[in-house]
Design a protein around this motif. Structure first.
Motif, PDB file in Angstrom:
ATOM      1  N   LEU A 174       0.834  -1.201   0.000  1.00  0.00           N
ATOM      2  CA  LEU A 174       0.000   0.000   0.000  1.00  0.00           C
ATOM      3  C   LEU A 174       0.869   1.251   0.000  1.00  0.00           C
ATOM      4  CD1 LEU A 174      -2.773   1.361   0.233  1.00  0.00           C
ATOM      5  CD2 LEU A 174      -2.574   1.144   2.728  1.00  0.00           C
ATOM      6  N   MET A 175       1.922   1.243   0.818  1.00  0.00           N
ATOM      7  CA  MET A 175       2.813   2.402   0.889  1.00  0.00           C
ATOM      8  C   MET A 175       3.542   2.623  -0.431  1.00  0.00           C
ATOM      9  SD  MET A 175       4.243   1.667   4.738  1.00  0.00           S
ATOM     10  CE  MET A 175       5.558   2.867   4.631  1.00  0.00           C
ATOM     11  N   GLU A 176       3.892   1.524  -1.084  1.00  0.00           N
ATOM     12  CA  GLU A 176       4.582   1.628  -2.369  1.00  0.00           C
ATOM     13  C   GLU A 176       3.646   2.182  -3.449  1.00  0.00           C
ATOM     14  OE1 GLU A 176       6.861  -1.249  -5.641  1.00  0.00           O
ATOM     15  OE2 GLU A 176       6.159  -2.062  -3.725  1.00  0.00           O
ATOM     16  N   ASN A 177       2.414   1.704  -3.461  1.00  0.00           N
ATOM     17  CA  ASN A 177       1.452   2.134  -4.474  1.00  0.00           C
ATOM     18  C   ASN A 177       1.012   3.584  -4.283  1.00  0.00           C
ATOM     19  OD1 ASN A 177       1.526  -0.392  -5.650  1.00  0.00           O
ATOM     20  ND2 ASN A 177      -0.298  -1.134  -4.586  1.00  0.00           N
ATOM     21  N   THR A 178       0.937   4.005  -3.015  1.00  0.00           N
ATOM     22  CA  THR A 178       0.483   5.365  -2.731  1.00  0.00           C
ATOM     23  C   THR A 178       1.634   6.331  -2.510  1.00  0.00           C
ATOM     24  OG1 THR A 178       0.317   4.842  -0.364  1.00  0.00           O
ATOM     25  CG2 THR A 178      -1.669   4.554  -1.705  1.00  0.00           C
ATOM     26  N   GLN A 179       2.864   5.778  -2.530  1.00  0.00           N
ATOM     27  CA  GLN A 179       4.081   6.575  -2.328  1.00  0.00           C
ATOM     28  C   GLN A 179       4.068   7.295  -0.973  1.00  0.00           C
ATOM     29  OE1 GLN A 179       4.453   9.095  -5.816  1.00  0.00           O
ATOM     30  NE2 GLN A 179       5.375   7.442  -6.999  1.00  0.00           N
ATOM     31  N   ILE A 180       3.448   6.643   0.011  1.00  0.00           N
ATOM     32  CA  ILE A 180       3.452   7.185   1.364  1.00  0.00           C
ATOM     33  C   ILE A 180       4.729   6.734   2.070  1.00  0.00           C
ATOM     34  CG2 ILE A 180       2.297   7.144   3.606  1.00  0.00           C
ATOM     35  CD1 ILE A 180      -0.312   6.689   2.167  1.00  0.00           C
ATOM     36  N   LYS A 181       5.426   7.672   2.673  1.00  0.00           N
ATOM     37  CA  LYS A 181       6.661   7.343   3.377  1.00  0.00           C
ATOM     38  C   LYS A 181       6.354   6.930   4.811  1.00  0.00           C
ATOM     39  CE  LYS A 181       9.757  10.298   0.677  1.00  0.00           C
ATOM     40  NZ  LYS A 181      10.762  11.386   0.719  1.00  0.00           N
ATOM     41  N   ASP A 182       7.055   5.900   5.255  1.00  0.00           N
ATOM     42  CA  ASP A 182       6.875   5.395   6.616  1.00  0.00           C
ATOM     43  C   ASP A 182       7.536   6.343   7.608  1.00  0.00           C
ATOM     44  OD1 ASP A 182       6.244   3.797   8.739  1.00  0.00           O
ATOM     45  OD2 ASP A 182       7.798   2.302   8.361  1.00  0.00           O
ATOM     46  N   ALA A 183       6.803   6.744   8.645  1.00  0.00           N
ATOM     47  CA  ALA A 183       7.371   7.598   9.680  1.00  0.00           C
ATOM     48  C   ALA A 183       8.356   6.789  10.516  1.00  0.00           C
ATOM     49  CB  ALA A 183       6.249   8.144  10.562  1.00  0.00           C
ATOM     50  N   VAL A 184       9.560   7.275  10.651  1.00  0.00           N
ATOM     51  CA  VAL A 184      10.599   6.554  11.390  1.00  0.00           C
ATOM     52  C   VAL A 184      10.387   6.726  12.890  1.00  0.00           C
ATOM     53  CG1 VAL A 184      13.067   6.335  11.807  1.00  0.00           C
ATOM     54  CG2 VAL A 184      12.236   6.858   9.503  1.00  0.00           C
TER      55      VAL A 184
ATOM     56  N   ASN B  31      -0.799   5.047  14.805  1.00  0.00           N
ATOM     57  CA  ASN B  31      -0.927   5.078  13.345  1.00  0.00           C
ATOM     58  C   ASN B  31       0.382   4.714  12.646  1.00  0.00           C
ATOM     59  OD1 ASN B  31      -3.680   5.865  13.179  1.00  0.00           O
ATOM     60  ND2 ASN B  31      -3.093   7.966  13.698  1.00  0.00           N
ATOM     61  N   VAL B  32       1.197   3.918  13.317  1.00  0.00           N
ATOM     62  CA  VAL B  32       2.449   3.428  12.738  1.00  0.00           C
ATOM     63  C   VAL B  32       2.189   2.040  12.151  1.00  0.00           C
ATOM     64  CG1 VAL B  32       4.815   2.700  13.199  1.00  0.00           C
ATOM     65  CG2 VAL B  32       3.908   4.733  14.319  1.00  0.00           C
ATOM     66  N   PRO B  33       2.251   1.875  10.838  1.00  0.00           N
ATOM     67  CA  PRO B  33       1.967   0.565  10.239  1.00  0.00           C
ATOM     68  C   PRO B  33       3.107  -0.426  10.471  1.00  0.00           C
ATOM     69  CG  PRO B  33       2.709   2.087   8.565  1.00  0.00           C
ATOM     70  CD  PRO B  33       2.576   2.896   9.826  1.00  0.00           C
ATOM     71  N   LEU B  34       2.765  -1.707  10.536  1.00  0.00           N
ATOM     72  CA  LEU B  34       3.783  -2.741  10.658  1.00  0.00           C
ATOM     73  C   LEU B  34       4.531  -2.870   9.336  1.00  0.00           C
ATOM     74  CD1 LEU B  34       1.966  -5.653  12.541  1.00  0.00           C
ATOM     75  CD2 LEU B  34       3.742  -4.133  13.432  1.00  0.00           C
ATOM     76  N   THR B  35       5.854  -2.827   9.390  1.00  0.00           N
ATOM     77  CA  THR B  35       6.683  -3.016   8.207  1.00  0.00           C
ATOM     78  C   THR B  35       7.856  -3.924   8.571  1.00  0.00           C
ATOM     79  OG1 THR B  35       8.201  -1.153   8.611  1.00  0.00           O
ATOM     80  CG2 THR B  35       6.125  -0.659   7.473  1.00  0.00           C
ATOM     81  N   SER B  36       8.613  -4.289   7.571  1.00  0.00           N
ATOM     82  CA  SER B  36       9.776  -5.150   7.812  1.00  0.00           C
ATOM     83  C   SER B  36      10.851  -4.430   8.622  1.00  0.00           C
ATOM     84  CB  SER B  36      10.363  -5.615   6.473  1.00  0.00           C
ATOM     85  OG  SER B  36      10.691  -4.508   5.657  1.00  0.00           O
ATOM     86  N   LEU B  37      10.746  -3.120   8.744  1.00  0.00           N
ATOM     87  CA  LEU B  37      11.748  -2.353   9.484  1.00  0.00           C
ATOM     88  C   LEU B  37      11.428  -2.244  10.977  1.00  0.00           C
ATOM     89  CD1 LEU B  37      12.460   0.632   7.032  1.00  0.00           C
ATOM     90  CD2 LEU B  37      13.713  -1.529   7.276  1.00  0.00           C
ATOM     91  N   ASN B  38      10.164  -2.438  11.357  1.00  0.00           N
ATOM     92  CA  ASN B  38       9.822  -2.260  12.774  1.00  0.00           C
ATOM     93  C   ASN B  38       9.196  -3.487  13.440  1.00  0.00           C
ATOM     94  OD1 ASN B  38       7.077  -2.329  12.002  1.00  0.00           O
ATOM     95  ND2 ASN B  38       6.899  -0.099  11.961  1.00  0.00           N
ATOM     96  N   VAL B  39       8.778  -4.486  12.658  1.00  0.00           N
ATOM     97  CA  VAL B  39       8.037  -5.608  13.229  1.00  0.00           C
ATOM     98  C   VAL B  39       8.862  -6.419  14.227  1.00  0.00           C
ATOM     99  CG1 VAL B  39       8.618  -7.218  11.350  1.00  0.00           C
ATOM    100  CG2 VAL B  39       6.505  -7.542  12.679  1.00  0.00           C
ATOM    101  N   HIS B  40      10.166  -6.554  14.008  1.00  0.00           N
ATOM    102  CA  HIS B  40      10.996  -7.350  14.922  1.00  0.00           C
ATOM    103  C   HIS B  40      11.107  -6.698  16.307  1.00  0.00           C
ATOM    104  CE1 HIS B  40      12.108  -9.045  11.031  1.00  0.00           C
ATOM    105  NE2 HIS B  40      12.623 -10.083  11.664  1.00  0.00           N
TER     106      HIS B  40
END
Length: 218
Positions: free
Chosen positions: A52-62, A108-117
């Motif tokens: 979804l983030m890739e398709n909408t070009q939404i950047k993940d908040a760090v 409102n922080v989505p789960l991604t491969s960068l934060n799930v662990h």
């Protein structure tokens, strides 16, 4: 001690047996099924969010939970590692998922491969402290999770404040999440409804020397 821990004598439903949440009394040679279901649930969430983030070009908040790159260790392997070395009850992984959902909903922080662990190791540690009779300290969980003690301490505090310290999980909510994991539903938020669940078990062992360190990227 949480509500779930007070229900040790109540029951052994078919669902609990199916997920491997029953009180085994000792280490099982096989991982409980809840681990593979949870990993599938999280992997689907991560893939869906990143697509979804890739398709909408939404950047993940760090956030503090984000690493610079995705760890080489997959979600399934990471969950198995936590279970193997932490000695926490299988039910902790269901409660941890409740906490993660609360965290996502409040931040409102989505789960991604960068934060799930980091969210996984933090949520399981907090769950073990809240519902298990015995648990390891933060330094030990840091070794299991591949982070420093200072980092796990910061992650825990940020996590608890994000949840507003709302750690209690009702039997109804626990049961609903068991049902959701059984069906591997990841898109629709769980709806609380009554269901009977199994009790919480104690720590099986107390051997910190068996943990080998493996760090995850910062």
């Amino acid at each position: 001690m949480g509500t779930l821990a007070l229900e040790v004598e109540t029951l052994a439903s078919d669902m609990c047996l199916g997920l491997g949440l029953q009180d085994l009394g000792k280490r099982s040679p096989r991982n409980p099924r809840v681990l593979s279901l949870l990993s599938s649930y999280l992997e689907k969430s991560v893939q869906s969010n990143e697509k979804l983030m890739e398709n909408t070009q939404i950047k993940d908040a760090v956030t503090i939970f984000h690493g610079s790159k995705a760890p080489a260790l997959g979600i399934q392997q990471y969950i198995n590692r936590i279970f193997k070395y932490s000695c926490c009850s299988p039910s902790c992984f269901v409660v941890a998922q409740v906490y993660v959902d609360r965290f996502v909903q409040r931040t409102n922080v989505p789960l991604t491969s960068l934060n799930v662990h980091r969210l996984l190791i933090t949520s399981v540690m907090v769950a073990a402290k809240f519902i298990d009779d015995a648990f390891f300290n933060n330094a030990y969980y840091a070794k299991v999770g591949g982070v420093s003690t200072a980092e796990i301490n910061k992650l825990e505090m940020r996590f608890l404040f994000a949840l507003d310290f709302r750690l209690n999980v009702s039997l109804q909510t626990f049961g609903t999440y068991c049902s959701q994991l059984e069906k591997e539903v990841s898109a629709v938020p769980p709806i609380e409804r009554p269901i009977r669940i199994c009790g919480i078990k104690d720590c099986w062992q107390n051997n910190e020397d068996s943990v080998c360190s493996q760090t995850i990227a910062r």
